[in-house]
Design an enzyme around this catalytic site. Sequence first.
Site, PDB file in Angstrom:
ATOM      1  N   GLU A  92     -41.254  30.534 -32.553  1.00  0.00           N
ATOM      2  CA  GLU A  92     -41.601  32.036 -32.643  1.00  0.00           C
ATOM      3  C   GLU A  92     -40.357  32.792 -31.917  1.00  0.00           C
ATOM      4  OE1 GLU A  92     -45.239  32.684 -30.600  1.00  0.00           O
ATOM      5  OE2 GLU A  92     -46.260  31.011 -31.513  1.00  0.00           O
ATOM      6  N   CYS A 105     -36.339  38.429 -28.575  1.00  0.00           N
ATOM      7  CA  CYS A 105     -36.724  37.167 -27.562  1.00  0.00           C
ATOM      8  C   CYS A 105     -36.903  35.955 -28.290  1.00  0.00           C
ATOM      9  CB  CYS A 105     -38.287  37.737 -27.073  1.00  0.00           C
ATOM     10  SG  CYS A 105     -39.126  36.182 -26.065  1.00  0.00           S
ATOM     11  N   CYS A 112     -42.851  22.941 -25.353  1.00  0.00           N
ATOM     12  CA  CYS A 112     -42.398  23.021 -23.924  1.00  0.00           C
ATOM     13  C   CYS A 112     -43.185  21.872 -23.155  1.00  0.00           C
ATOM     14  CB  CYS A 112     -42.743  24.361 -23.338  1.00  0.00           C
ATOM     15  SG  CYS A 112     -42.167  24.695 -21.707  1.00  0.00           S
ATOM     16  N   CYS A 116     -47.420  24.728 -17.689  1.00  0.00           N
ATOM     17  CA  CYS A 116     -47.786  25.999 -16.927  1.00  0.00           C
ATOM     18  C   CYS A 116     -48.968  25.909 -17.674  1.00  0.00           C
ATOM     19  CB  CYS A 116     -46.915  27.211 -16.965  1.00  0.00           C
ATOM     20  SG  CYS A 116     -45.298  26.908 -16.366  1.00  0.00           S
ATOM     21  N   CYS A 119     -50.087  28.799 -20.206  1.00  0.00           N
ATOM     22  CA  CYS A 119     -49.153  29.263 -21.174  1.00  0.00           C
ATOM     23  C   CYS A 119     -49.755  28.480 -22.388  1.00  0.00           C
ATOM     24  CB  CYS A 119     -47.800  28.928 -20.631  1.00  0.00           C
ATOM     25  SG  CYS A 119     -46.452  28.982 -22.026  1.00  0.00           S
ATOM     26  N   SER A 191     -34.841  33.235 -18.943  1.00  0.00           N
ATOM     27  CA  SER A 191     -36.054  33.157 -17.791  1.00  0.00           C
ATOM     28  C   SER A 191     -36.181  31.699 -17.693  1.00  0.00           C
ATOM     29  CB  SER A 191     -37.273  33.785 -18.365  1.00  0.00           C
ATOM     30  OG  SER A 191     -38.601  33.585 -17.683  1.00  0.00           O
ATOM     31  N   HIS A 216     -45.096  33.768 -10.094  1.00  0.00           N
ATOM     32  CA  HIS A 216     -46.325  33.582 -10.663  1.00  0.00           C
ATOM     33  C   HIS A 216     -47.211  33.203  -9.184  1.00  0.00           C
ATOM     34  CE1 HIS A 216     -45.303  34.347 -14.193  1.00  0.00           C
ATOM     35  NE2 HIS A 216     -44.994  32.913 -14.911  1.00  0.00           N
ATOM     36  N   CYS A 333     -46.157  34.191 -25.655  1.00  0.00           N
ATOM     37  CA  CYS A 333     -45.640  32.937 -25.827  1.00  0.00           C
ATOM     38  C   CYS A 333     -46.502  32.041 -26.615  1.00  0.00           C
ATOM     39  CB  CYS A 333     -45.257  32.370 -24.699  1.00  0.00           C
ATOM     40  SG  CYS A 333     -44.049  32.936 -23.812  1.00  0.00           S
TER      41      CYS A 333
HETATM   42  N1  SAH Z   1     -39.835  28.607 -19.625  1.00  0.00           N
HETATM   43  C1  SAH Z   1     -39.551  29.814 -19.463  1.00  0.00           C
HETATM   44  C2  SAH Z   1     -39.535  31.031 -20.366  1.00  0.00           C
HETATM   45  C3  SAH Z   1     -40.793  31.224 -21.312  1.00  0.00           C
HETATM   46  S1  SAH Z   1     -41.900  32.145 -20.842  1.00  0.00           S
HETATM   47  C4  SAH Z   1     -40.123  30.287 -18.141  1.00  0.00           C
HETATM   48  O1  SAH Z   1     -41.306  29.796 -17.578  1.00  0.00           O
HETATM   49  O2  SAH Z   1     -39.912  31.344 -17.466  1.00  0.00           O
HETATM   50  C5  SAH Z   1     -41.512  33.787 -20.662  1.00  0.00           C
HETATM   51  C6  SAH Z   1     -42.491  34.147 -19.466  1.00  0.00           C
HETATM   52  O3  SAH Z   1     -43.788  34.221 -19.961  1.00  0.00           O
HETATM   53  C7  SAH Z   1     -42.644  33.373 -18.086  1.00  0.00           C
HETATM   54  O4  SAH Z   1     -42.524  34.251 -17.123  1.00  0.00           O
HETATM   55  C8  SAH Z   1     -43.910  32.964 -18.345  1.00  0.00           C
HETATM   56  O5  SAH Z   1     -44.418  32.485 -17.198  1.00  0.00           O
HETATM   57  C9  SAH Z   1     -44.878  34.030 -19.244  1.00  0.00           C
HETATM   58  N2  SAH Z   1     -46.040  33.545 -19.770  1.00  0.00           N
HETATM   59  C10 SAH Z   1     -46.348  32.435 -20.323  1.00  0.00           C
HETATM   60  N3  SAH Z   1     -47.518  32.581 -20.542  1.00  0.00           N
HETATM   61  C11 SAH Z   1     -47.866  33.480 -20.153  1.00  0.00           C
HETATM   62  C12 SAH Z   1     -49.304  34.410 -20.540  1.00  0.00           C
HETATM   63  N4  SAH Z   1     -50.329  33.805 -21.081  1.00  0.00           N
HETATM   64  N5  SAH Z   1     -49.369  35.413 -19.827  1.00  0.00           N
HETATM   65  C13 SAH Z   1     -48.381  36.189 -19.144  1.00  0.00           C
HETATM   66  N6  SAH Z   1     -47.178  35.472 -19.042  1.00  0.00           N
HETATM   67  C14 SAH Z   1     -47.120  34.209 -19.626  1.00  0.00           C
END
Ligand code: SAH
Length: 350
Positions: A92, A105, A112, A116, A119, A191, A216, A333
């Site tokens: 994406e 972006c 991944c 997390c 995500c 990021s 977070h 994401c």
């Molecule tokens: N792997 C990297 C970059 C990808 S995600 C990282 O973790 O930073 C980009 C951002 O979106 C990160 O801050 C991630 O924590 C956040 N993110 C992922 N899923 C999300 C969600 N459902 N709601 C809000 N932010 C989210």
Amino acid sequence: MKKDILSMTMAELSDEIAELGQPKYRAGQIYRWLHKVGVKDFSEMTDLPLSFREILNDNFVIFSCDIEKKLISEYDSTVKYLFSLYDGERIETVVMKYKYGYTVCVSSQVGCRMGCRFCASTLSGVERNLFPSEILSQIYAAERDLGIRVSHVVMMGMGEPLDNYENVLRFLSLITDEYGKNISMRHISLSTCGIVPRICDLAALGLQLTLSVSLHAPNNEIRSAMMPVNRKWPVEELIEACRAYTEKTSRRISFEYALVAGQNDSPACAKQLAGLLRGLLCHINLIPVNEVRETGCRESSPEDVKKFSDILSAKGYAVTVRRKLGSDINAACGQLRRNSILTSNPDAGQ
Ligand code: SAH
């Protein structure tokens, strides 16, 4: 095996062209077609002799992104692409329009492996790393399709960029190359979920890159529950690496903080966060979490977001609450790829 020509530096390309017994200036011509124009095929390189284009085609491949799906937000004209790659994998990419220009972006991996909890990108694990060429071609494909010039890049799509470190570094050097798109390093954000040793490696390079850190949570208990990576590199080590980064680069770090109702959004968390980041050159970006069906995370209420933000502002922090762009098109994401996996294989969601 054909060689990945779009991932080559100008010096590497020059060597390849010399090996093919061609004059040196050809490398400059090819590099311009690849990186300034963004062609997908050697046949488009019209100032090269036809026979040479065929030789190139026999020896090299231009990895590109094909548009599988394109969604345009009705609210804010954010565009989201689902691209397919040479092996059928999907990634994406999102294009956002701001006052200062277009930002893309990009994804850095297919899927991944960081896990997390909130995500969507990580729900099915990682398939593979993207090549430098495949990160670049997300930008080239978007520029071509929309007829735009991109001025800013954020590495905040699918994947963990520092888990694909070498390819990401090469991507950065190619996208900032003056003979290519020549995007300023200051206009690029990377990021990370907090791969501490790689943050230290990046700091040592002293690039003028903006580092975004997905924090977070203000302590190990909450962060480890939300982000497995924290069990390996806890908050104290992460913050120490961030301090080293700001000291080495004089760049302000941007901390991302997704607010999840009842998990990390209390006033006590805000106060603890203020204590944790004391004295650090930074900016805090609050993001009401995007709700993804499988994660069960709920968005904090606007009142709680405001309270959280006010506590940090009162302590002197630069805080923003992220505008939600493209929420009608699953711009967060991994949700689009996820839906496409579920549509083609409904069992994947079990
Ligand atoms: N792997 C990297 C970059 C990808 S995600 C990282 O973790 O930073 C980009 C951002 O979106 C990160 O801050 C991630 O924590 C956040 N993110 C992922 N899923 C999300 C969600 N459902 N709601 C809000 N932010 C989210």
